[in-house]
Design an enzyme around this catalytic site. Structure first.
Site, PDB file in Angstrom:
ATOM      1  N   ALA A   1      47.490  34.755  34.174  1.00  0.00           N
ATOM      2  CA  ALA A   1      48.485  34.636  35.121  1.00  0.00           C
ATOM      3  C   ALA A   1      48.547  33.847  35.992  1.00  0.00           C
ATOM      4  O   ALA A   1      49.507  33.372  36.870  1.00  0.00           O
ATOM      5  CB  ALA A   1      48.924  35.375  34.613  1.00  0.00           C
ATOM      6  N   TYR A   2      46.991  34.375  37.242  1.00  0.00           N
ATOM      7  CA  TYR A   2      47.211  33.483  38.139  1.00  0.00           C
ATOM      8  C   TYR A   2      46.843  32.281  38.332  1.00  0.00           C
ATOM      9  O   TYR A   2      47.649  31.497  38.753  1.00  0.00           O
ATOM     10  CB  TYR A   2      45.930  33.979  38.879  1.00  0.00           C
ATOM     11  CG  TYR A   2      45.094  33.391  39.686  1.00  0.00           C
ATOM     12  CD1 TYR A   2      45.828  34.582  41.305  1.00  0.00           C
ATOM     13  CD2 TYR A   2      44.342  32.522  40.172  1.00  0.00           C
ATOM     14  CE1 TYR A   2      45.518  33.328  42.318  1.00  0.00           C
ATOM     15  CE2 TYR A   2      44.089  31.921  41.623  1.00  0.00           C
ATOM     16  CZ  TYR A   2      44.823  32.366  43.005  1.00  0.00           C
ATOM     17  OH  TYR A   2      44.406  31.327  44.067  1.00  0.00           O
ATOM     18  N   THR A   3      45.870  31.451  37.141  1.00  0.00           N
ATOM     19  CA  THR A   3      45.954  30.718  36.995  1.00  0.00           C
ATOM     20  C   THR A   3      47.103  29.003  36.498  1.00  0.00           C
ATOM     21  O   THR A   3      47.684  28.466  37.452  1.00  0.00           O
ATOM     22  CB  THR A   3      44.976  30.442  36.156  1.00  0.00           C
ATOM     23  OG1 THR A   3      45.004  30.395  34.895  1.00  0.00           O
ATOM     24  CG2 THR A   3      43.451  30.126  36.742  1.00  0.00           C
TER      25      THR A   3
END
Length: 333
Positions: free
Chosen positions: A158-160
């Site tokens: 999700a972060y990337t």
């Protein structure tokens, strides 16, 4: 990119988000020491006020506004306050960010959406608000990315993904401004792992606690890249040679990242009991710390030191390709 005459840092007014910890705190201290007037932004009112007070006590100029970067109206209010206090905005640094460590299937919907609200829409809001104040007289927008936007990772999916979207927005905005001849520089910093409190503040839903991807660099290295980008016309800047090498290797060898993904994911977690926490996604996190409590970072980077005379990525790819070709020919003989 659209070039403009550089403004010395001691004559700049800088808006800096995520200013109470990690890279933001390191940048606030460095920019203030060089004479910049700062408008500091974060969600933690108490920590933010203390950072501003410390800068003023040291002889610097700083104001602050507690605000959520995901709120466009709040960013417009920040800009008005900066102009009222200091007269203009020369550089706007979109640094605020949050993280989730979890498999995508284990990531709660509300947390996934909240992460994008900060990491993508926060950059979008800050960039467009900054542009509305810079379009005529010029300025610099600096967006904090990560090599994860180029080399995604399991557990940090999700972060990337949010950083990948932010990178596309940043590069498209840069192209639009060049097309229209607008004298605003849009820089995208792409550091590798940085030993900040990010992992300690992250939401975690995984078999083990969060770690910053190794090798890690000290936040000061990225703060210096922010200073450089505020004073020069930069585009995309990789901060830390290890990250640049990783990007080059995965471009040269498609599928490499997929094959080593399991190993990479293990390095992101301190293996042990199941960790389940929401982190600081929905509320202000602890402020006042520049560095991670558990991980140290390199205090220097040859690549970062050379960014004023950068070697094109093609040369790095060529060097790796030449080595790979030599190995193949050697094995055939």
């Amino acid at each position: 990119m659209t070039h403009r005459r550089p403004v010395p840092i001691d004559r700049q007014v800088v808006v800096l988000t995520g200013a109470t910890s990690g890279i933001g705190l390191a940048a606030a201290r460095l920019l203030a020491s060089k004479g910049a007037a700062l408008m500091l932004v974060a969600r933690n009112e108490a920590a933010l006020g203390q950072v501003a007070a410390d800068i003023r006590a040291a002889g610097g100029a700083a104001d602050h506004a507690a605000a959520d970067v995901g709120d466009r109206a709040a960013m417009e209010a920040v800009a008005r306050q900066a102009v009222q206090r200091f007269g203009r905005i020369d550089t706007w640094v979109n640094n605020a960010g949050v993280a989730i460590y979890a498999r995508l299937a284990d990531t709660p919907d509300d947390e996934h959406e909240r992460l994008f609200r900060t990491n993508y829409f926060g950059v979008r809001n800050g960039s467009l608000v900054a542009l509305s104040h810079m379009r005529e007289r010029g300025g610099t927008i600096i967006n904090m990315g990560t090599i994860g936007s180029e080399v995604p990772s399991a557990i940090l999916g999700a972060y990337t993904a949010s950083k990948h979207a932010m990178r596309a927005f940043t590069e498209a905005l840069r192209q639009e401004l060049i097309m229209d001849g607008v004298p605003v520089t849009v820089a995208l910093l792409l550091p590798g792992g940085v030993a900040t409190p990010l992992a300690e503040h992250a939401a975690v839903h995984a078999e083990g606690d969060a770690l910053i991807p190794r090798p890690t660099y000290d936040p000061q290295v990225v703060a210096e890249a922010i200073l450089d980008a505020a004073c020069h016309s930069r585009g995309n800047v990789h901060v830390g040679g290890q990250g640049l090498f990783t990007v080059a290797a995965t471009r040269l060898l498609p599928g490499l990242n997929d094959r080593i993904g399991k190993t990479t994911a293990r390095t992101l977690l301190d293996q042990g009991k199941w960790v389940d926490r929401p982190g600081d996604l929905f509320h202000p996190g602890e402020g006042g710390r520049q560095r991670s409590l558990s991980q140290s970072g390199r205090i220097g980077s040859l690549h970062a030191a050379a960014r004023c005379h950068p070697i094109p990525l093609g040369l790095a790819l060529g060097a790796i390709g030449g080595f790979a070709a030599w190995k193949i020919l050697k094995n055939k003989t």
